[in-house]
Design a protein around this motif. Structure first.
Motif, PDB file in Angstrom:
ATOM      1  N   GLU A 126     -13.825   2.390  -9.089  1.00 26.98           N
ATOM      2  CA  GLU A 126     -13.619   3.840  -9.021  1.00 26.98           C
ATOM      3  C   GLU A 126     -12.141   4.156  -8.776  1.00 26.98           C
ATOM      4  OE1 GLU A 126     -16.223   6.854  -6.770  1.00 26.98           O
ATOM      5  OE2 GLU A 126     -14.533   6.551  -5.405  1.00 26.98           O
ATOM      6  N   ALA A 127     -11.515   3.392  -7.883  1.00 20.20           N
ATOM      7  CA  ALA A 127     -10.108   3.648  -7.545  1.00 20.20           C
ATOM      8  C   ALA A 127      -9.205   3.429  -8.763  1.00 20.20           C
ATOM      9  CB  ALA A 127      -9.679   2.731  -6.397  1.00 20.20           C
ATOM     10  N   ARG A 182      -5.794 -10.464   6.420  1.00 18.42           N
ATOM     11  CA  ARG A 182      -4.608 -10.519   5.573  1.00 18.42           C
ATOM     12  C   ARG A 182      -4.783  -9.500   4.455  1.00 18.42           C
ATOM     13  NH1 ARG A 182      -4.192 -14.777   2.569  1.00 18.42           N
ATOM     14  NH2 ARG A 182      -6.236 -15.643   3.074  1.00 18.42           N
ATOM     15  N   LEU A 183      -3.662  -8.928   4.029  1.00 21.36           N
ATOM     16  CA  LEU A 183      -3.684  -8.021   2.888  1.00 21.36           C
ATOM     17  C   LEU A 183      -3.265  -8.815   1.662  1.00 21.36           C
ATOM     18  CD1 LEU A 183      -1.895  -4.919   4.462  1.00 21.36           C
ATOM     19  CD2 LEU A 183      -4.288  -5.034   3.770  1.00 21.36           C
ATOM     20  N   ARG A 184      -4.158  -8.934   0.700  1.00 20.41           N
ATOM     21  CA  ARG A 184      -3.813  -9.647  -0.528  1.00 20.41           C
ATOM     22  C   ARG A 184      -3.524  -8.614  -1.614  1.00 20.41           C
ATOM     23  NH1 ARG A 184      -8.366 -13.335  -2.344  1.00 20.41           N
ATOM     24  NH2 ARG A 184      -7.644 -14.728  -0.697  1.00 20.41           N
ATOM     25  N   ARG A 185      -2.278  -8.632  -2.122  1.00 16.94           N
ATOM     26  CA  ARG A 185      -1.876  -7.675  -3.164  1.00 16.94           C
ATOM     27  C   ARG A 185      -2.671  -7.966  -4.432  1.00 16.94           C
ATOM     28  NH1 ARG A 185      -0.392  -3.444  -5.119  1.00 16.94           N
ATOM     29  NH2 ARG A 185       1.716  -2.655  -5.329  1.00 16.94           N
ATOM     30  N   THR A 231      -9.184   4.932  -1.354  1.00  9.67           N
ATOM     31  CA  THR A 231      -8.840   4.773  -2.770  1.00  9.67           C
ATOM     32  C   THR A 231      -7.487   4.095  -2.929  1.00  9.67           C
ATOM     33  OG1 THR A 231     -10.149   6.724  -3.310  1.00  9.67           O
ATOM     34  CG2 THR A 231      -8.519   6.039  -4.946  1.00  9.67           C
ATOM     35  N   MET A 232      -6.495   4.553  -2.173  1.00 13.59           N
ATOM     36  CA  MET A 232      -5.163   3.927  -2.257  1.00 13.59           C
ATOM     37  C   MET A 232      -5.221   2.456  -1.883  1.00 13.59           C
ATOM     38  SD  MET A 232      -2.602   6.629  -0.467  1.00 13.59           S
ATOM     39  CE  MET A 232      -2.704   8.370  -0.838  1.00 13.59           C
ATOM     40  N   ILE A 233      -5.932   2.154  -0.823  1.00 10.45           N
ATOM     41  CA  ILE A 233      -6.010   0.755  -0.366  1.00 10.45           C
ATOM     42  C   ILE A 233      -6.727  -0.086  -1.421  1.00 10.45           C
ATOM     43  CG2 ILE A 233      -7.039  -0.759   1.387  1.00 10.45           C
ATOM     44  CD1 ILE A 233      -6.525   1.606   3.400  1.00 10.45           C
ATOM     45  N   ALA A 234      -7.820   0.453  -1.975  1.00  7.98           N
ATOM     46  CA  ALA A 234      -8.581  -0.312  -2.987  1.00  7.98           C
ATOM     47  C   ALA A 234      -7.753  -0.525  -4.255  1.00  7.98           C
ATOM     48  CB  ALA A 234      -9.875   0.421  -3.324  1.00  7.98           C
ATOM     49  N   GLN A 235      -6.894   0.433  -4.572  1.00 10.99           N
ATOM     50  CA  GLN A 235      -6.049   0.274  -5.769  1.00 10.99           C
ATOM     51  C   GLN A 235      -5.072  -0.888  -5.607  1.00 10.99           C
ATOM     52  OE1 GLN A 235      -4.272   4.188  -6.021  1.00 10.99           O
ATOM     53  NE2 GLN A 235      -5.639   4.845  -7.678  1.00 10.99           N
ATOM     54  N   ARG A 236      -4.656  -1.149  -4.382  1.00 10.01           N
ATOM     55  CA  ARG A 236      -3.548  -2.091  -4.190  1.00 10.01           C
ATOM     56  C   ARG A 236      -3.916  -3.424  -3.539  1.00 10.01           C
ATOM     57  NH1 ARG A 236      -1.833   2.908  -4.042  1.00 10.01           N
ATOM     58  NH2 ARG A 236       0.272   3.494  -4.670  1.00 10.01           N
ATOM     59  N   PHE A 237      -4.937  -3.408  -2.656  1.00  7.59           N
ATOM     60  CA  PHE A 237      -5.148  -4.602  -1.824  1.00  7.59           C
ATOM     61  C   PHE A 237      -6.598  -5.071  -1.815  1.00  7.59           C
ATOM     62  CE2 PHE A 237      -1.987  -1.839   0.336  1.00  7.59           C
ATOM     63  CZ  PHE A 237      -0.857  -2.636   0.165  1.00  7.59           C
TER      64      PHE A 237
END
Lengths: 64, 451
Positions: free
Chosen positions: B290-291, B443-446, B410-416
């Motif tokens: 969706e994101a 951890r944040l995985r790009r 949404t922003m987080i799902a788009q990127r990480f």
């Protein structure tokens, strides 16, 4: 006796309390603001309940 | 109206309640033990006249929505030293007058004006998350998310009059305040000599937050701005009955209530959402889908209609998160589920146990955002999900919470992708809202572009 309800779109917070009570009478615009479906007339007891329950103070009712 | 001969709901005696709590050592297990023993309506020896607790939507009714017969009451008033007398806890004519005055500021059309402020703030925070992702290090994401939430809220309340660099310190202050409020709530029924947990740091934090409110209000009065923020909206408020503005004390209390409410509840619910997405890859994948399909710029409330799964994730996360006890105080005798409610006693619902009631939720232990979509959502009982309350005291900030949550998810799902340690699962921790014990280590995985 029926009463006609109106919703002030500037006040509506879109909580959906009104739709939970009168789903046939209320719908929502793209911003989530409640809109009365014509003719917008409901039983006076329901009208009173809608006015008292709305957290935004957006609903008013008048005699038809 | 109470029927003749009705009895109070069954429940533990004061000694029994203390014994059960000592055995469970946890407020959530305690409430589960009460449901297991007494069923969907029971009474607890909490507060004057006791507290009747219900655990089924059919039993959540007029006591939550009929403000003529039920007030917020004593349990909420216990929070006065920490929260001030704003609309979250005030009652009677004062609550009616101030809620009416504040309502226009939280109308959807006004919130649409704040959407751009919140969207831009979240995008700025995401850049900080990019730098975290580049390190590859595990971080405590609850804190990072709290800073993100605080920054968005602070800008929407005070815009250019505040400095983003204050946010980490503000997070610490509001956490100390929240723990103090949890202590006040846990001891509201106790004699005054019983010490309130976390009060020393909490009292100091409350004083510092009030000092900052006074400071920003003073600066705004000295140098007015045209910013479309909540402070200007509150400064412009006129009471309908006599045309007066909010007094200085009212303004401070309302700002305190809105600041705390907007920060603690939204931040804790969002961290539950991220934690549950991290351990439920199918839901995370659907949110990413969706994101990725969203090409808006996060500046309009209307964009939220393009993000229904993000809303469902937020709601389902709040269902799992739950809340300890939402109460009202009866002004007149009443009867609920065939049991007597005496005037002055309290009625409450624990969203923690209600949201786990298998008679109400199919497989309540599963994280399934689909419960809050389409026909499944339409089939819910009106009072099945009461995370924002209901009726005239429905949370005034709920629209703002959804705006921030749907944009942030949404922003987080788009990127990480959020990667938690192997075998990690979130556990409930009560402060005021319900947080996660030990935070969210991750951890944040790009994400790869086009992945």
């Amino acid at each position: 006796m029926n009463r006609r309800i109106t919703i002030d779109g500037d006040l509506c917070q879109g909580t959906g309390e009104c739709a939970a009570l009168a789903s046939q009478t209320v719908t929502f615009d793209p911003l989530g603001i409640a809109v009365v479906q014509p003719p917008g007339e409901v039983d006076e007891n329901l009208a009173d309940l809608l006015v008292r329950t709305c957290p935004s103070g957006a609903i008013s009712a008048e005699s038809t | 109206m109470a029927g003749a001969g009705a009895l109070r709901a069954p429940g533990p005696s004061r000694v029994g309640a203390v014994a059960t709590y000592a055995r469970t050592r946890d407020p959530f297990r305690f409430l589960e033990a009460c449901v297991a023993r007494f069923g969907d309506i029971y009474s607890l020896p909490l507060g004057p006249g006791g507290t009747t607790v219900v655990n089924h939507p059919e039993l959540v009714g007029s006591w939550l929505t009929d403000y003529d017969r039920y007030h917020k009451g004593v349990m909420a008033r216990a929070l006065l030293p920490a929260l001030g007398d704003g609309i979250p806890i005030s009652d009677g004519d004062k609550w009616r007058r101030n809620r009416k005055a504040l309502n226009p500021a939280f109308g959807r059309r006004n919130l649409d004006g704040l959407a751009g402020i919140i969207g831009r703030s979240l995008l700025d925070s995401i850049q900080r998350w990019d730098r975290i992702a580049e390190t590859g290090h595990e971080v405590e994401l609850y804190r990072e998310l709290s800073i993100m939430t605080m920054q968005a809220l602070q800008r929407s309340m005070f815009s250019s009059s505040v400095d983003d660099t204050d946010c980490p310190e503000l997070v610490d202050l509001f956490r100390a305040q929240a723990r103090y409020m949890g202590g006040l709530m846990a001891t509201f029924w106790a004699p005054r000599w019983v010490p309130v947990p976390a009060s020393r740091r909490g009292i100091s934090a409350v004083a510092e937050i009030n000092r900052r409110i006074d400071d920003v209000v003073g600066r705004r009065r000295a140098a007015p701005t045209g910013d479309a923020d909540l402070l200007n909206l509150l400064l412009d408020i006129r009471h309908e009955d006599n045309g007066t503005q909010l007094s200085e004390a009212e303004l401070r209390d309302e700002l305190m209530g809105l600041w705390f409410g907007g920060f603690d509840t939204t931040g804790s619910a969002l961290v539950w959402a991220l934690a549950l997405l991290a351990v439920n890859p199918e839901a995370a994948a659907r949110l990413r889908e969706e994101a990725d399909a969203y090409h808006g710029d996060f500046t309009s409330f209307a964009d939220l209609t393009s993000l229904p799964y993000a809303k469902a994730v937020f709601d389902e996360a709040q269902r799992v998160q739950g809340a300890l006890l939402l109460t009202r105080q009866a002004l007149v005798d009443d009867e609920i589920g065939g049991y007597l409610i005496t005037a002055g006693s309290q009625v409450g619902v624990s969203a923690y146990t209600l949201n786990r009631n298998p008679a109400v939720w199919e497989h309540p232990e599963r994280f399934e955002p689909e419960r809050f979509l389409g026909e499944q959502r339409a089939a819910h009982h009106r009072h099945q999900f009461v995370q924002f309350g209901a009726g005239p005291r429905h949370c005034i900030g709920s629209g703002m919470a959804y705006l921030e949550a749907q944009f942030a998810l949404t922003m987080i799902a788009q990127r990480f992708e959020i990667v938690t340690p192997q075998g990690w699962t979130p556990r409930h921790e009560f402060h005021m809202s319900i947080g996660i014990k030990g935070g969210l280590p991750a951890r944040l995985r790009r994400r790869k572009v086009g992945a």
